[in-house]
Every structure is written in C-alpha cells, then in structure tokens.
Design an enzyme around this catalytic site. Structure first.
Site, PDB file in Angstrom:
ATOM      1  N   ASP A 274       0.840  -1.195   0.000  1.00 51.92           N
ATOM      2  CA  ASP A 274       0.000   0.000   0.000  1.00 51.92           C
ATOM      3  C   ASP A 274       0.879   1.250   0.000  1.00 51.92           C
ATOM      4  OD1 ASP A 274      -2.882   1.043   0.431  1.00 51.92           O
ATOM      5  OD2 ASP A 274      -1.674   2.157   1.882  1.00 51.92           O
TER       6      ASP A 274
ATOM      7  N   HIS B 148      -6.801   9.429  -2.590  1.00 43.79           N
ATOM      8  CA  HIS B 148      -6.356   9.345  -1.194  1.00 43.79           C
ATOM      9  C   HIS B 148      -7.348  10.016  -0.240  1.00 43.79           C
ATOM     10  CE1 HIS B 148      -2.374   9.107   1.265  1.00 43.79           C
ATOM     11  NE2 HIS B 148      -3.400   8.896   2.040  1.00 43.79           N
TER      12      HIS B 148
ATOM     13  N   LYS C 170      -1.903   5.907  -4.605  1.00 44.04           N
ATOM     14  CA  LYS C 170      -2.965   6.866  -4.240  1.00 44.04           C
ATOM     15  C   LYS C 170      -2.711   8.231  -4.873  1.00 44.04           C
ATOM     16  CE  LYS C 170      -3.562   4.694   0.298  1.00 44.04           C
ATOM     17  NZ  LYS C 170      -2.238   4.492   0.898  1.00 44.04           N
TER      18      LYS C 170
ATOM     19  N   TYR D  96       3.605   9.435   0.821  1.00 42.74           N
ATOM     20  CA  TYR D  96       4.536   8.773   1.741  1.00 42.74           C
ATOM     21  C   TYR D  96       5.999   9.132   1.415  1.00 42.74           C
ATOM     22  CZ  TYR D  96       0.264   6.253   2.889  1.00 42.74           C
ATOM     23  OH  TYR D  96      -1.027   5.949   3.224  1.00 42.74           O
TER      24      TYR D  96
HETATM   25  N1  NDP Z   1      -5.627   6.030   3.233  1.00 41.80           N
HETATM   26  C1  NDP Z   1      -5.115   6.729   4.226  1.00 41.80           C
HETATM   27  O1  NDP Z   1      -5.396   7.917   4.406  1.00 41.80           O
HETATM   28  C2  NDP Z   1      -4.180   6.069   5.159  1.00 41.80           C
HETATM   29  C3  NDP Z   1      -3.593   4.871   4.824  1.00 41.80           C
HETATM   30  N2  NDP Z   1      -2.727   4.265   5.689  1.00 41.80           N
HETATM   31  C4  NDP Z   1      -2.104   3.007   5.253  1.00 41.80           C
HETATM   32  O2  NDP Z   1      -2.292   2.014   6.252  1.00 41.80           O
HETATM   33  C5  NDP Z   1      -1.024   1.491   6.651  1.00 41.80           C
HETATM   34  C6  NDP Z   1      -1.071   1.056   8.114  1.00 41.80           C
HETATM   35  O3  NDP Z   1      -1.535   2.063   8.980  1.00 41.80           O
HETATM   36  P1  NDP Z   1      -0.576   2.771  10.046  1.00 41.80           P
HETATM   37  O4  NDP Z   1      -1.361   3.832  10.704  1.00 41.80           O
HETATM   38  O5  NDP Z   1       0.706   3.052   9.404  1.00 41.80           O
HETATM   39  O6  NDP Z   1      -0.240   1.737  11.076  1.00 41.80           O
HETATM   40  P2  NDP Z   1      -0.660   0.373  11.746  1.00 41.80           P
HETATM   41  O7  NDP Z   1      -1.974   0.450  12.410  1.00 41.80           O
HETATM   42  O8  NDP Z   1      -0.424  -0.686  10.763  1.00 41.80           O
HETATM   43  O9  NDP Z   1       0.395   0.390  12.889  1.00 41.80           O
HETATM   44  C7  NDP Z   1       1.754   0.455  12.626  1.00 41.80           C
HETATM   45  C8  NDP Z   1       2.536   0.413  13.905  1.00 41.80           C
HETATM   46  O10 NDP Z   1       1.968  -0.537  14.814  1.00 41.80           O
HETATM   47  C9  NDP Z   1       2.980  -1.269  15.411  1.00 41.80           C
HETATM   48  N3  NDP Z   1       2.822  -2.675  15.024  1.00 41.80           N
HETATM   49  C10 NDP Z   1       2.522  -3.199  13.805  1.00 41.80           C
HETATM   50  N4  NDP Z   1       2.488  -4.535  13.864  1.00 41.80           N
HETATM   51  C11 NDP Z   1       2.763  -4.875  15.137  1.00 41.80           C
HETATM   52  C12 NDP Z   1       2.874  -6.101  15.822  1.00 41.80           C
HETATM   53  N5  NDP Z   1       2.671  -7.262  15.210  1.00 41.80           N
HETATM   54  N6  NDP Z   1       3.193  -6.061  17.137  1.00 41.80           N
HETATM   55  C13 NDP Z   1       3.386  -4.900  17.783  1.00 41.80           C
HETATM   56  N7  NDP Z   1       3.295  -3.706  17.184  1.00 41.80           N
HETATM   57  C14 NDP Z   1       2.984  -3.686  15.880  1.00 41.80           C
HETATM   58  C15 NDP Z   1       4.274  -0.729  14.903  1.00 41.80           C
HETATM   59  O11 NDP Z   1       4.713   0.248  15.821  1.00 41.80           O
HETATM   60  P3  NDP Z   1       6.254   0.389  16.213  1.00 41.80           P
HETATM   61  O12 NDP Z   1       6.889   1.012  15.032  1.00 41.80           O
HETATM   62  O13 NDP Z   1       6.195   1.245  17.427  1.00 41.80           O
HETATM   63  O14 NDP Z   1       6.755  -1.015  16.462  1.00 41.80           O
HETATM   64  C16 NDP Z   1       3.914  -0.056  13.604  1.00 41.80           C
HETATM   65  O15 NDP Z   1       4.718   1.052  13.268  1.00 41.80           O
HETATM   66  C17 NDP Z   1      -0.058   2.667   6.364  1.00 41.80           C
HETATM   67  O16 NDP Z   1       1.283   2.242   6.324  1.00 41.80           O
HETATM   68  C18 NDP Z   1      -0.602   3.158   5.046  1.00 41.80           C
HETATM   69  O17 NDP Z   1      -0.161   2.337   3.994  1.00 41.80           O
HETATM   70  C19 NDP Z   1      -2.466   4.785   6.930  1.00 41.80           C
HETATM   71  C20 NDP Z   1      -3.027   5.970   7.309  1.00 41.80           C
HETATM   72  C21 NDP Z   1      -3.920   6.714   6.452  1.00 41.80           C
HETATM   73  O1  NHF Z   2      -1.995   8.241   4.529  1.00 43.20           O
HETATM   74  C1  NHF Z   2      -1.532   9.032   5.323  1.00 43.20           C
HETATM   75  C2  NHF Z   2      -1.712   8.959   6.742  1.00 43.20           C
HETATM   76  O2  NHF Z   2      -2.351  10.106   7.202  1.00 43.20           O
HETATM   77  C3  NHF Z   2      -1.632  11.282   6.947  1.00 43.20           C
HETATM   78  C4  NHF Z   2      -2.331  12.448   7.558  1.00 43.20           C
HETATM   79  O3  NHF Z   2      -3.593  12.626   7.061  1.00 43.20           O
HETATM   80  C5  NHF Z   2      -1.511  11.442   5.461  1.00 43.20           C
HETATM   81  O4  NHF Z   2      -0.766  12.563   5.172  1.00 43.20           O
HETATM   82  C6  NHF Z   2      -0.820  10.237   4.911  1.00 43.20           C
HETATM   83  O5  NHF Z   2      -0.786  10.321   3.538  1.00 43.20           O
END
Ligand code: NDP
Ligand code: NHF
Length: 323
Positions: A46, A113, A80, A51
């Site tokens: 993703d 996005h 996205k 990013y």
């Molecule tokens: N469409 C949108 O607007 C958005 C899309 N996304 C997408 O969704 C993906 C995931 O969401 P995101 O908010 O990044 O994070 P997650 O909810 O996937 O959480 C990520 C963090 O959780 C912890 N974690 C993950 N797996 C484990 C595990 N098995 N055990 C313990 N801790 C764990 C880690 O923290 P630590 O580093 O502290 O170990 C990691 O950095 C993003 O990378 C992106 O691709 C995200 C936000 C917005």
């Molecule tokens: O996906 C994402 C997580 O959220 C952030 C804040 O809105 C975005 O900027 C980023 O692209």
C-alpha cells in the site's frame, strides 16, 4: 504464491486480504524493507505519493522481480492520487509519476487518497507536496467537483493502466453521491478502522454495494502517537496495550496485534498493517489459522468510541477536514 484467502473485487480480480502499508517507512530503509517483505510472503503493498518513498519502494520491488523472487502479476500494488492532483488534467500526471517511481507500468489498485482537492503544485516545485510546506505554509483547498476527479480515474481504468480504482477517507453520504454518477464503480473503500472506530454502517454500506473494504491504522493510535500526549495525561489506552485485547489474545495464544487484525478480517475487511521488524511483519501475516469467537467480537464491539486518529487538519495546520 497467494498469502491467505483473497478478496474478489467487482471485476473478478483478486486482492490479498493482508498486505502491508508503507507510510512512515523511511527512504533509507524502504527498498530493503519491501524486498524483505516479499521474501516473508507479502504480495500487497500500500503506497501513496504522500509517503515520499515511492522511488525507494520501487527499487525494492524491482530488485525482487529481477532476482526472480516474484513476478509482477503476483504482486498487488496500490497507489494513491494525492490531493493536489485532483484536476482532470493532473490525475494522469500523478499516476504516471507513481508508476515510474515504483518501476511498474500498471497499478492493481489506484485510490483517491482523500476527497479533498488542494491547489496544484507542479512536480518541479515540490514532490510530493504534502499538507503543508515550511516555506509556503499550508497548501490551499480548491473547489474541484469530485465527479471530475473520478472521471479521470475512470479513464485510467479504461486504458487498462489501473486495474481497479477506488477511494479512501470517504463518508457514506459522499459514497452515495459517487455511486449516482460512477460509470466504473469504486472497487475498494480504504478507511481508518479499529475497535475504537468501528464504522458499522459505513462498512455495511460499502460491502452491500459490492465494494471491498480495507482497514488502515488497525493498531489504532500507533502512527499518531502525539495525539495521546495531551496535558493531564493520555486520553485513551493504546489498543496494543488494552487489557481486553490482551486478554482475548491470551485466550487464543496470539498477540494483541493479531487480534486487532483478525477483528477486521472477521468483518470481511482487508488489512494493511505496517510492521517495523521481521517479528511484527511475520505476526501480521499469520492471522489465518485462528478465528475470534462471537463472544470475542461482542466484547470488542463494546470498545467503540468513534475515535478518529487521522485528522488532516492537524497535519495541514488549518481547517481542512470536516468529518
Ligand atoms: N488512506 C489513508 O489515508 C491512510 C492509509 N494508511 C495506510 O495504512 C497502513 C497502516 O496504517 P498505520 O497507521 O501506518 O499503522 P498500523 O496500524 O499498521 O500500525 C503500525 C505500527 O503498529 C505497530 N505494530 C505493527 N504490527 C505490530 C505487531 N505485530 N506487534 C506490535 N506492534 C505492531 C508498529 O509500531 P512500532 O513502530 O512502534 O513497532 C507499527 O509502526 C499505512 O502504512 C498506510 O499504507 C495509513 C493511514 C492513512
Ligand atoms: O496516509 C496518510 C496517513 O495520514 C496522513 C495524515 O492525514 C496522510 O498525510 C498520509 O498520507
């Protein structure tokens, strides 16, 4: 190699139920991270312009394909469209830059996005433009009807460049509106979803309309740590440390992270966790050999607080988002 069960999208193409997200994966580690993820068995990646690491991710993907670890058709690459490229004439520009950075000539899924249009920023000025810039300040909202953006997305689909198109961060009301004019219906709705934000009606609406739903931020607040740091102490218990989640995890001899992912999967929703190391990456992939009971699901249902962590206004430093 398919990882776990796949979800069939409206046009018959398949999407892995578990993939991995690349937000906050640093440029220095992204190529290795992706290569390693492919070795561990991940097939869905993703990505997003925002990013800021697509070029490095592309190097990892290319190396894995060149080394014969995986073929392009075995991968499911998600991109996205960023908010500054919503005008009809800029949608393809963003798409092509993403494909070129990712070293692919098509995407399996291209999402809008956010349903938020911001003023165009030429690539030569800044790429990616993000929500704000320390010199120019916040990017500027502009009034572009979503229909215009969606028609340009449909063009990418019709050209065979985006094998599926979809949306992210969209409410039920906007979704209804989109469905009234879409000639190519969105295949996927990607939304923030975790036990503190369960969105029963939105998930039901999307699934009933034949879309797949992908949950982001399954672990809740982890990517938005600062949100919990308020005067007077934390506002909520982080989901990964929540007693109820830990207790359910113990019952199944699993980790809290696995319970959080399984909770989404039980609802028919795909997940894209970002793992920070091999242990997390492996754990997040291994969620198909146990299930939550009805009782577990009921208990988790009681955690809902409609608590949204992703608030772009905080990133942009201005009012930009009305939930
Ligand atoms: N469409 C949108 O607007 C958005 C899309 N996304 C997408 O969704 C993906 C995931 O969401 P995101 O908010 O990044 O994070 P997650 O909810 O996937 O959480 C990520 C963090 O959780 C912890 N974690 C993950 N797996 C484990 C595990 N098995 N055990 C313990 N801790 C764990 C880690 O923290 P630590 O580093 O502290 O170990 C990691 O950095 C993003 O990378 C992106 O691709 C995200 C936000 C917005
Ligand atoms: O996906 C994402 C997580 O959220 C952030 C804040 O809105 C975005 O900027 C980023 O692209």
């Amino acid at each position: 190699m398919a990882v776990g069960p796949e979800i069939t999208l409206p046009n018959g193409r398949k999407m892995p139920t578990v993939g991995t997200g690349l937000w906050k994966v640093s440029k220095d580690t992204a190529a290795e991270h992706v290569y390693n993820a492919i070795k561990l068995g991940y097939r869905l990646f993703d990505n997003a312009t925002d990013y800021g690491n697509e070029r490095e991710v592309g190097l990892g993907l290319k190396r894995a394909m060149d080394d014969g670890l995986v073929k392009r058709e075995e991968l499911f690459i998600v991109g996205k469209l960023w908010n500054t490229f919503h005008a009809r004439e800029h949608v393809k520009e963003n798409f092509q830059r993403t494909c070129s950075d990712l070293c692919v000539d098509y995407l399996d899924l291209y999402l809008v996005h956010f349903p938020i249009a911001l003023k165009y920023v030429p690539q030569e000025t800044r790429y990616p433009p993000e929500w704000k810039h320390e010199v120019d300040g916040p990017v500027i909202p502009v009034k572009i009807p979503f229909q215009e953006t969606w028609e340009a997305m449909e063009a990418l689909y019709n050209e065979g460049l985006a094998k599926n198109i979809g949306i992210s961060n969209m409410s039920g009301a906007m979704l209804y509106d989109l469905l009234s004019y879409a000639k190519v219906r969105p295949a996927v709705l990607q939304i923030e979803l975790h036990p503190y934000l369960q969105r029963q009606q939105l998930v039901e609406l999307a699934l009933t309309e034949g879309m797949a739903v992908t949950a982001y931020s399954s672990m809740g607040d982890t990517g938005y740590h600062e949100i919990n740091m308020v005067p007077g102490g934390p506002r909520f218990v982080p989901l990964l440390k929540h007693d109820l989640i830990a207790e359910i995890a113990k019952r199944h001899n699993r980790s809290s992270a696995q319970v959080l992912l399984r909770w989404a999967i039980e609802r028919g929703v795909a997940v894209i966790p970002k793992g920070s190391n091999d242990r997390e990456m492996m754990e997040n992939l291994n969620v198909f050999d146990f299930s939550l009971t009805e009782e577990d699901m009921k208990e988790i249902a009681s955690l809902n607080q409609n608590l949204i962590f992703n608030d772009p206004g905080k990133y942009a430093g201005r009012l930009i988002w009305a939930w």
